[in-house]
Design a protein around this motif. Structure first.
Motif, mmCIF file in Angstrom:
data_model
loop_
_atom_site.group_PDB
_atom_site.id
_atom_site.type_symbol
_atom_site.label_atom_id
_atom_site.label_comp_id
_atom_site.label_asym_id
_atom_site.label_seq_id
_atom_site.Cartn_x
_atom_site.Cartn_y
_atom_site.Cartn_z
ATOM 1 N N ILE A 14 0.843 -1.208 0.000
ATOM 2 C CA ILE A 14 0.000 0.000 0.000
ATOM 3 C C ILE A 14 0.874 1.253 0.000
ATOM 4 O O ILE A 14 0.612 2.200 -0.758
ATOM 5 C CB ILE A 14 -0.936 0.009 1.236
ATOM 6 N N GLU A 15 1.901 1.272 0.804
ATOM 7 C CA GLU A 15 2.792 2.437 0.852
ATOM 8 C C GLU A 15 3.469 2.653 -0.498
ATOM 9 O O GLU A 15 3.568 3.787 -0.984
ATOM 10 C CB GLU A 15 3.846 2.248 1.951
ATOM 11 N N LEU A 16 3.931 1.589 -1.114
ATOM 12 C CA LEU A 16 4.561 1.712 -2.428
ATOM 13 C C LEU A 16 3.575 2.215 -3.479
ATOM 14 O O LEU A 16 3.920 3.044 -4.325
ATOM 15 C CB LEU A 16 5.147 0.368 -2.863
ATOM 16 N N LEU A 17 2.337 1.723 -3.442
ATOM 17 C CA LEU A 17 1.322 2.182 -4.395
ATOM 18 C C LEU A 17 1.014 3.663 -4.202
ATOM 19 O O LEU A 17 0.832 4.404 -5.177
ATOM 20 C CB LEU A 17 0.052 1.340 -4.271
ATOM 21 N N ILE A 18 0.952 4.119 -2.968
ATOM 22 C CA ILE A 18 0.682 5.535 -2.697
ATOM 23 C C ILE A 18 1.801 6.404 -3.259
ATOM 24 O O ILE A 18 1.551 7.431 -3.901
ATOM 25 C CB ILE A 18 0.490 5.773 -1.180
ATOM 26 N N VAL A 19 3.045 5.991 -3.057
ATOM 27 C CA VAL A 19 4.179 6.747 -3.597
ATOM 28 C C VAL A 19 4.119 6.782 -5.123
ATOM 29 O O VAL A 19 4.357 7.822 -5.747
ATOM 30 C CB VAL A 19 5.518 6.143 -3.105
ATOM 31 N N MET A 20 3.785 5.662 -5.748
ATOM 32 C CA MET A 20 3.700 5.620 -7.208
ATOM 33 C C MET A 20 2.586 6.526 -7.724
ATOM 34 O O MET A 20 2.741 7.194 -8.748
ATOM 35 C CB MET A 20 3.501 4.184 -7.690
ATOM 36 N N VAL A 21 1.461 6.580 -7.040
ATOM 37 C CA VAL A 21 0.359 7.463 -7.442
ATOM 38 C C VAL A 21 0.798 8.920 -7.329
ATOM 39 O O VAL A 21 0.534 9.739 -8.224
ATOM 40 C CB VAL A 21 -0.903 7.176 -6.597
ATOM 41 N N ILE A 22 1.484 9.267 -6.248
ATOM 42 C CA ILE A 22 1.952 10.649 -6.066
ATOM 43 C C ILE A 22 2.933 11.023 -7.178
ATOM 44 O O ILE A 22 2.837 12.104 -7.768
ATOM 45 C CB ILE A 22 2.585 10.831 -4.673
ATOM 46 N N LEU A 23 3.874 10.129 -7.496
ATOM 47 C CA LEU A 23 4.823 10.394 -8.585
ATOM 48 C C LEU A 23 4.102 10.539 -9.928
ATOM 49 O O LEU A 23 4.458 11.394 -10.745
ATOM 50 C CB LEU A 23 5.870 9.288 -8.666
ATOM 51 N N GLY A 24 3.081 9.717 -10.152
ATOM 52 C CA GLY A 24 2.304 9.820 -11.384
ATOM 53 C C GLY A 24 1.586 11.149 -11.501
ATOM 54 O O GLY A 24 1.551 11.764 -12.569
#
Length: 147
Positions: A14-24
């Motif tokens: 979940i933490e990794l997905l949140i970071v990827m969404v923010i970068l996107g």
């Protein structure tokens, strides 16, 4: 084997997905603004190349007594044309470059707007246009109109 009750440290999915969404989201907001500047920088590069041609052409004229003809073209700055006895080139250190969009520069002498005209036809490779398709010419600056 005895396992320690200490929890292993690391990132959860979940933490990794949140970071990827923010970068996107950041890329979606910043990317178009940065790519919009690419067109302007190519136009400035074309104007700088034309300015170098102008300097080389003026030096050629000082040596030979006249500008190269349209038929001789910009290649006369690299290779001595027939009938140019006082040619003291090459006037450009490297081969004649293409414009930033990969098209050859157009050269006319005598020009319609002076002793010579050097033209880059912009991104579209055709006469006229606006924005990135605007022609970059030796007789006016980027964005300058004929009015």
């Amino acid at each position: 084997m005895e396992r320690s009750k200490k929890r292993e440290k690391g990132f959860t999915l979940i933490e990794l997905l949140i970071v990827m969404v923010i970068l996107g989201l950041l890329a979606a907001l910043v990317g178009p603004r940065m790519f919009g500047k690419v067109g302007k920088s190519k136009q400035k590069a074309a104007k700088a190349q034309i300015s170098l041609f102008e300097t080389a052409l003026d030096t050629y004229r000082l040596d030979v007594g006249k500008y190269p003809t349209t038929d001789q073209g910009l290649e006369a700055l690299r290779n001595q044309p027939d009938g140019a006895e006082r040619w003291d080139g090459p006037y450009l250190a490297k081969r004649i470059p293409l414009d930033p969009w990969g098209h050859p520069f157009e050269y006319r002498s005598p020009g319609e707007n002076g002793d010579f005209d050097v033209i880059s036809l912009g991104a579209d490779g055709g006469q006229g246009g606006e924005g990135e398709d605007e022609d970059i010419v030796s007789w006016k600056g980027i964005g300058e109109t004929d009015e």
